[in-house]
Design an enzyme around this catalytic site. Structure first.
Site, short mmCIF file in Angstrom:
data_model
loop_
_atom_site.label_atom_id
_atom_site.label_comp_id
_atom_site.label_asym_id
_atom_site.label_seq_id
_atom_site.Cartn_x
_atom_site.Cartn_y
_atom_site.Cartn_z
CE LYS A 38 -70.02 5.95 1.11
NZ LYS A 38 -70.60 6.75 0.07
NE ARG A 98 -73.95 12.25 -2.84
CZ ARG A 98 -72.91 11.48 -2.51
NH1 ARG A 98 -72.50 10.53 -3.32
NH2 ARG A 98 -72.28 11.66 -1.37
CG HIS A 124 -69.69 14.44 -0.11
ND1 HIS A 124 -68.69 13.86 0.66
CD2 HIS A 124 -69.81 13.65 -1.21
CE1 HIS A 124 -68.24 12.78 0.04
NE2 HIS A 124 -68.89 12.63 -1.10
NE ARG A 132 -68.42 13.05 5.29
CZ ARG A 132 -68.53 14.31 4.85
NH1 ARG A 132 -68.65 15.29 5.71
NH2 ARG A 132 -68.56 14.54 3.56
CE1 TYR A 147 -71.92 -19.18 -21.81
CE2 TYR A 147 -70.70 -18.00 -20.11
CZ TYR A 147 -71.65 -18.93 -20.47
OH TYR A 147 -72.35 -19.60 -19.51
CB CYS A 200 -68.23 -17.46 -16.86
SG CYS A 200 -67.35 -18.08 -18.30
CG MET A 201 -72.97 -15.51 -12.70
SD MET A 201 -74.63 -16.17 -12.62
CE MET A 201 -75.37 -15.51 -14.10
CG ASP A 202 -71.13 -19.07 -11.42
OD1 ASP A 202 -71.70 -18.18 -10.78
OD2 ASP A 202 -71.70 -19.80 -12.26
#
Ligand SMILES: Cc1ncc(COP(=O)(O)O)c(C=O)c1O
Length: 372
Positions: A40, A137, A166, A222, A267, A314-316
């Site tokens: 997953k 869950r 689980h 699993r 920043y 930073c973001m990038d």
């Protein structure tokens, strides 16, 4: 320099490490258990299709996913093995697609069964009953799970082929909560047997359960995180120290500058050069999956040396304080991997787990595969 020129962040997946981890886990299996590999979340960020393809070549027959789309992606890519959807699905169109793709679904309650009844399927849908034994869950609570099993068994539109639960705490030193879950699972199985309901495949163990609780192996195990080379906790790591991280996350240096003492970087000006130094900018940021919490905290491998993240991620992009090292644009920084910082340790430093770092590796990060 650890890799050829990169034009952006890259996750290199070592397929031989997957083979190795699978083999390590298989050595631990008690008689006859098969492997259902958790792929997953895009194979925990490693690429579900490529991971499943490789593990299938190694004889893994089952793959576990969290969403219908994840299952259908695997089928569309030609993965022919048995697929199990871990979560409930009540959407008619999705159920139809899953049935056509021969995907097994998890039934957690009567509503799930009702949805299958109403889906207009032309053949019985493969179903696994999920029993809640303490995770809290999803799933029918163990004391009366037999009622849902009975309904599934009698329903012509479902084929009950498995029963599972689980584990919530198998990675902890205290074994009691897991033993209690296993006892409850056994009680539920006994109730099915008393009623003459064939339970089919029984499966319980995640990576921690596989490594720490041989009695939890049943018909399928699993594992997820251990296949990718990480352990769910230090206790589990101690049981299987030979796991090898499959992913190396790297990104290129794009800019280098010499700065005087007192220069602020990134920043908020949260980092200031304490001496004249060289600052390298790297093309990876939190949008690619390098956590912002590692601002002023993470370290990176650059040309074989460990250097510190300078200022906010930073973001990038992020910046590194490389001191007096000779660094040029195009040099490759290793953010984590077997030859760089340990993703488990980085995760621990910011109060999370390797799972979150791996699954957070973004779509802009190119995946490359080695070991074909
Ligand atoms: C139902 C189920 N089984 C197995 C796994 C694999 O767990 P792990 O990655 O801890 O081995 C997961 C992942 O959380 C899961 O949700």
């Amino acid at each position: 320099m650890l890799d050829a020129m990169l034009d952006g962040p890259t996750a290199t997946i070592d397929l031989l490490a997957l083979d190795h981890n699978l083999a390590r886990l298989r050595r631990r299996l008690t008689s006859g258990s098969g492997v259902l590999a958790a792929v997953k979340a895009d194979g925990y960020g490693h690429g579900a299709v490529e991971v499943a393809r490789r593990l299938a070549q190694q004889g893994v027959a089952w793959f576990g996913v969290a969403t219908p789309d994840e299952a259908l992606e695997l089928r569309a890519a030609g993965i022919a093995g048995d697929l199990l959807l871990f979560g409930p699905c009540r959407d008619r169109a999705s159920l139809q697609r899953l049935a056509e793709a021969d995907v097994a679904v998890t039934i957690v309650d009567e509503a799930g069964l009702e949805a299958v009844r109403g889906a207009g399927l032309d053949r019985p849908l493969r179903c696994h009953l999920k029993i809640d034994t303490g995770m809290g869950r999803l799933g029918r609570p163990w004391p009366d799970a037999v009622e849902l099993a009975r309904a599934l068994d009698r329903e012509p539109r479902t084929a009950l082929e498995g029963v599972w639960t689980h584990l919530a705490r198998a990675d902890e030193p205290d074994r009691a909560p897991t033993l209690a879950q296993l006892e409850r699972f056994e009680q539920a199985l006994a109730a099915l047997r008393r009623d003459g309901i064939p339970h089919g495949l029984r499966h319980v163990a995640n990576s921690a359960g596989l490594l720490a609780f041989p009695e939890a192996h049943y018909d399928l195990v699993r594992p997820g995180i251990a296949l990718y080379g990480y352990a769910p906790s230090p206790e589990i790591r101690a049981l299987e120290p030979e796991l090898r991280p499959a992913m190396t996350l790297q990104a290129p240096v794009t800019f280098v500058k010499r700065v005087p003492a007192g220069t602020a970087v990134s920043y908020g000006g949260r980092w200031t050069a304490s001496r004249a130094t060289t600052v390298a900018t790297v093309r990876i940021g939190y949008a690619d999956g390098y956590p912002r919490q590692l601002s002023n905290l993470g370290s990176v491998d650059l040309a074989g040396r460990r250097v510190e993240v300078a200022g906010r991620v930073c973001m990038d992009q992020l910046m590194l304080d490389v001191g007096d090292d000779d660094v040029v644009p195009g040099d490759v920084a290793t953010l984590w991997g077997p030859a760089g910082p340990d993703a488990e340790a980085l995760a621990a430093a910011i109060g999370t787990i390797s799972y979150e770092l791996l699954t957070g590796v973004g779509r802009r990060v190119q995946r490359r595969y080695r070991g074909d």
